[in-house]
Design a protein around this motif. Structure first.
Motif, mmCIF file in Angstrom:
data_model
loop_
_atom_site.group_PDB
_atom_site.id
_atom_site.type_symbol
_atom_site.label_atom_id
_atom_site.label_comp_id
_atom_site.label_asym_id
_atom_site.label_seq_id
_atom_site.Cartn_x
_atom_site.Cartn_y
_atom_site.Cartn_z
ATOM 1 N N LYS A 161 0.863 -1.186 0.000
ATOM 2 C CA LYS A 161 0.000 0.000 0.000
ATOM 3 C C LYS A 161 0.899 1.236 0.000
ATOM 4 C CE LYS A 161 -4.179 -1.673 2.198
ATOM 5 N NZ LYS A 161 -4.940 -1.697 3.454
ATOM 6 N N SER A 162 1.728 1.344 1.050
ATOM 7 C CA SER A 162 2.638 2.488 1.138
ATOM 8 C C SER A 162 3.885 2.048 1.902
ATOM 9 C CB SER A 162 1.944 3.639 1.874
ATOM 10 O OG SER A 162 2.905 4.522 2.393
ATOM 11 N N THR A 163 5.052 2.347 1.354
ATOM 12 C CA THR A 163 6.289 1.964 2.055
ATOM 13 C C THR A 163 6.422 2.702 3.386
ATOM 14 O OG1 THR A 163 7.497 3.614 0.782
ATOM 15 C CG2 THR A 163 7.599 1.341 -0.027
ATOM 16 N N ASN A 164 5.818 3.910 3.484
ATOM 17 C CA ASN A 164 5.904 4.640 4.752
ATOM 18 C C ASN A 164 5.181 3.888 5.883
ATOM 19 O OD1 ASN A 164 7.358 6.761 3.657
ATOM 20 N ND2 ASN A 164 6.088 8.341 4.592
ATOM 21 N N GLU A 176 5.882 -1.157 -6.619
ATOM 22 C CA GLU A 176 4.570 -0.543 -6.869
ATOM 23 C C GLU A 176 3.908 -0.232 -5.542
ATOM 24 O OE1 GLU A 176 1.969 -3.270 -8.898
ATOM 25 O OE2 GLU A 176 0.333 -1.829 -9.035
ATOM 26 N N GLN A 177 3.178 0.892 -5.466
ATOM 27 C CA GLN A 177 2.362 1.204 -4.286
ATOM 28 C C GLN A 177 0.905 1.361 -4.739
ATOM 29 O OE1 GLN A 177 4.801 3.718 -1.121
ATOM 30 N NE2 GLN A 177 4.510 4.859 -2.979
ATOM 31 N N THR A 178 0.010 0.795 -3.959
ATOM 32 C CA THR A 178 -1.405 0.927 -4.337
ATOM 33 C C THR A 178 -2.050 2.119 -3.630
ATOM 34 O OG1 THR A 178 -1.949 -0.661 -2.623
ATOM 35 C CG2 THR A 178 -1.758 -1.510 -4.878
ATOM 36 N N GLY A 212 0.019 4.965 -2.448
ATOM 37 C CA GLY A 212 1.144 5.862 -2.212
ATOM 38 C C GLY A 212 0.643 7.247 -1.796
ATOM 39 N N ARG A 213 1.256 7.804 -0.747
ATOM 40 C CA ARG A 213 0.793 9.095 -0.221
ATOM 41 C C ARG A 213 1.759 10.214 -0.554
ATOM 42 N NH1 ARG A 213 0.371 6.085 4.532
ATOM 43 N NH2 ARG A 213 2.021 7.287 5.510
ATOM 44 N N GLY A 214 1.194 11.363 -0.910
ATOM 45 C CA GLY A 214 2.005 12.555 -1.086
ATOM 46 C C GLY A 214 1.742 13.511 0.072
ATOM 47 N N ARG A 215 2.340 14.688 0.000
ATOM 48 C CA ARG A 215 2.089 15.686 1.047
ATOM 49 C C ARG A 215 0.688 16.253 0.894
ATOM 50 N NH1 ARG A 215 5.321 20.079 0.335
ATOM 51 N NH2 ARG A 215 5.061 20.754 2.485
ATOM 52 N N LEU A 216 0.219 16.855 1.987
ATOM 53 C CA LEU A 216 -1.080 17.537 2.020
ATOM 54 C C LEU A 216 -2.224 16.635 1.551
ATOM 55 C CD1 LEU A 216 0.231 20.837 0.412
ATOM 56 C CD2 LEU A 216 -0.072 20.404 2.854
ATOM 57 N N LYS A 253 9.865 20.952 -13.775
ATOM 58 C CA LYS A 253 8.799 19.971 -13.531
ATOM 59 C C LYS A 253 9.197 19.004 -12.413
ATOM 60 C CE LYS A 253 6.796 20.116 -18.109
ATOM 61 N NZ LYS A 253 6.340 19.362 -19.263
ATOM 62 N N LYS A 254 8.173 18.575 -11.666
ATOM 63 C CA LYS A 254 8.480 17.769 -10.482
ATOM 64 C C LYS A 254 8.956 16.364 -10.847
ATOM 65 C CE LYS A 254 6.513 16.416 -6.061
ATOM 66 N NZ LYS A 254 5.731 16.913 -4.934
ATOM 67 N N THR A 255 10.079 15.986 -10.239
ATOM 68 C CA THR A 255 10.675 14.678 -10.504
ATOM 69 C C THR A 255 10.694 13.812 -9.250
ATOM 70 O OG1 THR A 255 12.150 15.824 -11.982
ATOM 71 C CG2 THR A 255 12.721 13.563 -11.500
HETATM 72 C C1 BTN Z 1 5.103 14.686 -2.211
HETATM 73 O O1 BTN Z 1 3.908 14.931 -2.108
HETATM 74 O O2 BTN Z 1 5.832 15.330 -2.956
HETATM 75 C C2 BTN Z 1 5.705 13.555 -1.414
HETATM 76 C C3 BTN Z 1 5.649 12.250 -2.138
HETATM 77 C C4 BTN Z 1 6.228 11.092 -1.349
HETATM 78 C C5 BTN Z 1 5.996 9.759 -2.017
HETATM 79 C C6 BTN Z 1 6.730 8.665 -1.346
HETATM 80 S S1 BTN Z 1 6.764 7.189 -2.308
HETATM 81 C C7 BTN Z 1 7.424 6.306 -0.978
HETATM 82 C C8 BTN Z 1 6.738 6.788 0.274
HETATM 83 N N1 BTN Z 1 5.512 6.065 0.500
HETATM 84 C C9 BTN Z 1 4.437 6.831 0.370
HETATM 85 O O3 BTN Z 1 3.258 6.445 0.494
HETATM 86 N N2 BTN Z 1 4.805 8.090 0.079
HETATM 87 C C10 BTN Z 1 6.240 8.217 0.019
#
Ligand code: BTN
Length: 331
Positions: free
Chosen positions: A98-101, A122-124, A126-130, A193-195
């Motif tokens: 789901k998420s490595t975090n 692969e993450q199903t 995956g979380r970003g900020r905010l 652009k975001k990498t």
């Molecule tokens: C952002 O919003 O810019 C932060 C993105 C972070 C993504 C990484 S991928 C590995 C780890 N696991 C997650 O669910 N999120 C972070």
């Protein structure tokens, strides 16, 4: 004769041995004698390596020689001759999570050592900020979480994201020089652009950090079509800019070496030593920006990043530092 190894363990041994002797061909019999396992077991383990994508050359005597490794984010590949003291030396690799975090938090609660990394193909979820989603399809990106146990105070934790961004920028810069920038506080950009993005999660008491989880998502080999429509125009990958496929394992190893170096310096000197480099990479320096800090919207010109990692703005004739915030407009 058998050491009671599993086929995977035996495959690991064959891999390590053949890979450390790149010029040599090995017969099944030689490997059988060396590892004290029946020839039939050696053959099963060797075939396993082939199914994992390792490539071997065969000569007319049916002897085998290591030729190449797949670009698979496995702990075997990441750990092979990884030249760090502790960063990445404990590695948990998964195909799909789901998420490595989340896995990192669980492992940190179970006392995983500093420098432990968790990777996934692969993450199903995956979380970003905010609260955003981090699009994490298989086979193209790096999804990584690092467990850190720094001895400094919780106030110093935000600076770590900048150090991670710096290590990422330096690693990417080795491939696509001059186009890499850091957008304070957490983003790495190529040609605007975001990498890559960083999501830090802190577990702390009043004066002590229990652990810090650093989640890093890096767009490595995505093509434009691989990005969802809503981010196509604002996201990019290293491959797009370099014009060639990038080996994810090599990239990750270079990053771990670079980050360990920066992390050790940060622990001793906070940002005093790395600030200059950070400013060179900054996409915001001398730009007029709008910063959203809590409910406050502040417009000013970026004039510095201080040794605590805060963004320093000139607002009219006042100077003010912000340690958190989201840049909403950058002209
Ligand atoms: C952002 O919003 O810019 C932060 C993105 C972070 C993504 C990484 S991928 C590995 C780890 N696991 C997650 O669910 N999120 C972070």
């Amino acid at each position: 004769m058998s050491l009671n190894l599993t086929h995977d363990q035996l495959a690991d041994k064959i891999l390590f041995h053949t890979r450390s002797n790149l010029q040599s061909f090995f017969s099944i019999k030689t490997l059988s004698n060396l590892f004290k396992e029946d020839a039939s077991e050696i053959i099963v383990a060797y075939n396993l390596l082939l199914t994992y994508g390792y490539v071997y050359d065969k000569n007319i005597n049916d002897e085998i020689k290591f030729t190449s490794a797949p670009d698979t984010l496995s702990s075997t590949e990441i750990g092979y001759k990884l030249n760090t003291k502790f960063m990445g030396q404990t590695c948990h690799s998964y195909n799909k999570v789901k998420s490595t975090n989340d896995i990192a938090s669980d492992l940190a609660e179970q006392n995983a050592p500093e420098g432990t990394i968790i990777t996934a193909d692969e993450q199903t979820e995956g979380r970003g900020r905010l609260g955003r989603v981090w699009h994490s399809p298989p086979g193209s990106g790096i999804y990584l979480s690092l467990i850190l146990r720094p001895e400094f105070l919780p106030e110093q934790a935000p600076g770590i994201s900048l150090i991670v961004a710096l290590a990422l920028a330096e690693t990417i810069n080795e491939i696509v020089s001059d186009k890499v920038k850091i957008k304070w506080p957490n983003d790495v950009l190529i040609s605007g652009k975001k990498t890559a993005g960083i999501l830090s999660e802190l577990s702390a008491e009043k004066n002590k950090i229990n652990y810090l989880i650093i989640g890093v998502g890096i767009n490595i080999n995505q093509t434009t079509d691989d990005f969802p429509d809503d981010i196509k125009n604002i996201a990019t990958s290293i491959r797009r800019s370099a014009g060639r496929k990038i080996n994810r394992v090599n990239f990750l190893k270079h990053f771990l070496i670079q980050f360990e170096k920066e992390y050790i310096i940060y622990q001793k000197h906070s940002l005093k030593k790395s600030r200059k480099k950070l400013l060179q990479y900054s996409s915001l320096l001398n730009k007029e920006i709008t910063l959203l800090s809590g409910k406050e919207e502040i417009t000013g010109t970026v004039i510095d990043i201080n040794t605590e990692g805060a963004l320093v703005l000139k607002i009219g004739d006042k100077i003010k530092a912000f340690s958190i915030g989201e840049i909403t407009i950058a002209k």
